[in-house]
Write a protein that holds these residues in place. Structure first.
Motif, PDB file in Angstrom:
ATOM      1  N   GLY A   1       0.789  -1.234   0.000  1.00  0.00           N
ATOM      2  CA  GLY A   1       0.000   0.000   0.000  1.00  0.00           C
ATOM      3  C   GLY A   1       0.814   1.274   0.000  1.00  0.00           C
ATOM      4  N   ARG A   2       2.049   1.176  -0.437  1.00  0.00           N
ATOM      5  CA  ARG A   2       2.905   2.361  -0.461  1.00  0.00           C
ATOM      6  C   ARG A   2       2.571   3.246  -1.658  1.00  0.00           C
ATOM      7  N   PRO A   3       2.713   4.555  -1.510  1.00  0.00           N
ATOM      8  CA  PRO A   3       2.429   5.444  -2.637  1.00  0.00           C
ATOM      9  C   PRO A   3       3.452   5.244  -3.749  1.00  0.00           C
ATOM     10  N   PRO A   4       3.051   5.464  -4.985  1.00  0.00           N
ATOM     11  CA  PRO A   4       4.010   5.340  -6.092  1.00  0.00           C
ATOM     12  C   PRO A   4       5.099   6.397  -5.982  1.00  0.00           C
TER      13      PRO A   4
ATOM     14  N   PRO B   1       8.493  12.884  -2.348  1.00  0.00           N
ATOM     15  CA  PRO B   1       9.628  13.780  -2.554  1.00  0.00           C
ATOM     16  C   PRO B   1      10.820  12.949  -3.015  1.00  0.00           C
ATOM     17  N   VAL B   2      11.764  13.572  -3.689  1.00  0.00           N
ATOM     18  CA  VAL B   2      12.921  12.841  -4.216  1.00  0.00           C
ATOM     19  C   VAL B   2      13.646  12.079  -3.115  1.00  0.00           C
ATOM     20  N   LYS B   3      13.834  12.725  -1.970  1.00  0.00           N
ATOM     21  CA  LYS B   3      14.547  12.089  -0.860  1.00  0.00           C
ATOM     22  C   LYS B   3      13.878  10.791  -0.441  1.00  0.00           C
ATOM     23  N   ASP B   4      12.549  10.799  -0.344  1.00  0.00           N
ATOM     24  CA  ASP B   4      11.820   9.604   0.072  1.00  0.00           C
ATOM     25  C   ASP B   4      11.803   8.551  -1.036  1.00  0.00           C
ATOM     26  N   ALA B   5      11.765   8.998  -2.292  1.00  0.00           N
ATOM     27  CA  ALA B   5      11.794   8.059  -3.407  1.00  0.00           C
ATOM     28  C   ALA B   5      13.116   7.298  -3.427  1.00  0.00           C
ATOM     29  N   ARG B   6      14.188   7.987  -3.090  1.00  0.00           N
ATOM     30  CA  ARG B   6      15.497   7.319  -3.037  1.00  0.00           C
ATOM     31  C   ARG B   6      15.545   6.309  -1.893  1.00  0.00           C
ATOM     32  N   LYS B   7      14.962   6.650  -0.768  1.00  0.00           N
ATOM     33  CA  LYS B   7      14.906   5.708   0.357  1.00  0.00           C
ATOM     34  C   LYS B   7      14.086   4.478  -0.022  1.00  0.00           C
ATOM     35  N   ALA B   8      12.975   4.699  -0.719  1.00  0.00           N
ATOM     36  CA  ALA B   8      12.117   3.584  -1.135  1.00  0.00           C
ATOM     37  C   ALA B   8      12.853   2.663  -2.097  1.00  0.00           C
ATOM     38  N   THR B   9      13.674   3.248  -2.945  1.00  0.00           N
ATOM     39  CA  THR B   9      14.452   2.455  -3.894  1.00  0.00           C
ATOM     40  C   THR B   9      15.478   1.598  -3.175  1.00  0.00           C
ATOM     41  N   LYS B  10      16.144   2.167  -2.183  1.00  0.00           N
ATOM     42  CA  LYS B  10      17.111   1.389  -1.400  1.00  0.00           C
ATOM     43  C   LYS B  10      16.416   0.249  -0.654  1.00  0.00           C
ATOM     44  N   ALA B  11      15.210   0.515  -0.160  1.00  0.00           N
ATOM     45  CA  ALA B  11      14.454  -0.525   0.542  1.00  0.00           C
ATOM     46  C   ALA B  11      14.098  -1.653  -0.412  1.00  0.00           C
ATOM     47  N   MET B  12      13.775  -1.299  -1.634  1.00  0.00           N
ATOM     48  CA  MET B  12      13.457  -2.296  -2.659  1.00  0.00           C
ATOM     49  C   MET B  12      14.681  -3.158  -2.960  1.00  0.00           C
ATOM     50  N   ASN B  13      15.838  -2.536  -3.012  1.00  0.00           N
ATOM     51  CA  ASN B  13      17.071  -3.287  -3.251  1.00  0.00           C
ATOM     52  C   ASN B  13      17.346  -4.266  -2.109  1.00  0.00           C
ATOM     53  N   ARG B  14      17.068  -3.829  -0.882  1.00  0.00           N
ATOM     54  CA  ARG B  14      17.268  -4.706   0.273  1.00  0.00           C
ATOM     55  C   ARG B  14      16.301  -5.886   0.244  1.00  0.00           C
TER      56      ARG B  14
END
Length: 355
Positions: free
Chosen positions: A48-51, A56-69
């Motif tokens: 249920g996370r937002p696309p 914000p860019v900062k949060d999008a980058r964090k989400a990407t790192k979480a996806m990698n993990r």
């Protein structure tokens, strides 16, 4: 007031029906997907996370790192991973790169320079670490993982400038990174990294091969795949537009970075190309069109169309185990084939100083 309430209720029902129809359409299209793709999309839906385009860019980058993990691949390399900073005139710190070299490398191993994806805004070389190690090991070649500058801090053409600088430096310093004077040098990357790679091949003479993985190569045309998979298939059209907003200063920049728009004179100089495409991806059709333009220019191009697959799989070798194994195998075969061709050419060439 009664009419207003009736109108509002009717509008809400209309929107609700539209949403139901839209979701039903996405569900129907997802039925043909590979199991690995369906599983990941279901995980994303349940979270249920937002696309990304709503963050914000900062949060999008964090989400990407979480996806990698989430992928969790801990690839090992029986070799070395060395850090370099490629010197450039516009940045005193240089462009950071990681060079992976298996101990078993031959004297003149191929060098593959890799650029990560992320719409020029998110992602980093850490997210491609496992993929680079796997390809280096399987191809017994050197892989260079590039940390190019991201937008919005550094808008276009910063990513291309870094890519060109790294490629030229590697070509001039093969032995410094553990290769030989006769080593061939190729470029490649996924998504935005594929975009950078395609542009490098038009900008830097002498690149020996390219591996483009679902690249964005024509941002100026509305292809059918952009409509068919606009939502619910990993990379969404709204997210792509969000990337564009942050990466480019003006609309002309999107045309400039779209390698498809290069003239045929430039296309006729292109190195051999392996194009890896997901069939359920907004970028599918432009990849096909780019490969076709290479064919019209009489260049060697191979297309691997992966049925039932979505955007973004290439750097998730655990989540997409079967698909990545196939794609990596094809990548390795292609790199080795280019090595073999170069070796044959070198054996046929007369010794230096003789005609």
């Amino acid at each position: 007031m009664h009419r207003l309430r009736t109108y509002t209720a009717s509008a809400c029902i209309k929107v609700l029906r539209g949403n139901i129809q839209r979701m039903a359409s996405i569900a129907e299209k997802r039925k043909h997907l590979h199991k690995e793709a369906r599983v990941l999309l279901e995980l994303i839906d349940k979270a249920g996370r937002p696309p990304l385009h709503k963050l914000p860019v900062k949060d999008a980058r964090k989400a990407t790192k979480a996806m990698n993990r989430l992928d969790g691949t801990d690839a090992t390399l029986d070799g070395t991973a060395k850090e370099f900073a490629v010197p450039v005139s516009y940045n005193s710190e240089g462009v950071p790169i990681t060079v992976y070299r298996p101990f078993s490398c031959p004297t003149n191993p191929a060098i593959w320079i890799y650029f990560h994806g992320g719409g020029f805004v998110i992602g980093d070389r850490a997210g491609s670490d496992a993929t680079c190690k796997i390809i280096a090991s399987k191809a017994n070649c050197i892989v260079v993982n590039v940390e190019y500058r991201l937008a919005p801090e550094f808008k276009y053409p910063a990513c291309i400038e870094d890519g060109v600088a790294v490629t030229r430096w590697i070509m001039e310093n093969k032995q410094l990174v553990g290769a030989g004077s006769q080593s061939i040098v190729g470029v490649g990357g996924d998504s935005a990294g594929g975009t950078i790679s395609a542009n490098i091949c038009h900008e830097v003479p002498g690149v020996d091969f390219q591996v483009l993985i679902y690249p964005a190569v024509d941002m100026t045309t509305m292809y059918p795949s952009r409509r068919d998979f606009s939502e619910g298939f990993m990379l969404e059209v709204e997210t792509a537009l969000w990337f564009h907003k942050h990466a480019f200063k003006r609309s002309d920049d999107m045309r400039a970075i779209s390698a498809f728009n290069r003239d045929m004179i430039s296309f006729r100089k292109q190195p051999p190309c392996l194009m890896i495409i997901s069939d359920s991806d907004v970028l599918r059709d432009e990849g096909v069109a780019y490969a076709e333009k290479l064919r019209r220019a009489n260049r060697h191009v191979e297309v691997m169309m992966i049925n039932g697959m979505i955007h973004g799989f290439y750097t998730f070798p655990t989540l997409f185990k079967e698909t990545c194994e196939r794609a990596y195998k094809r990548t390795v075969e292609f790199i080795k084939a280019q090595e073999d061709k170069a070796g044959q050419s070198n054996r046929m060439a007369p010794p230096a100083g003789r005609l």
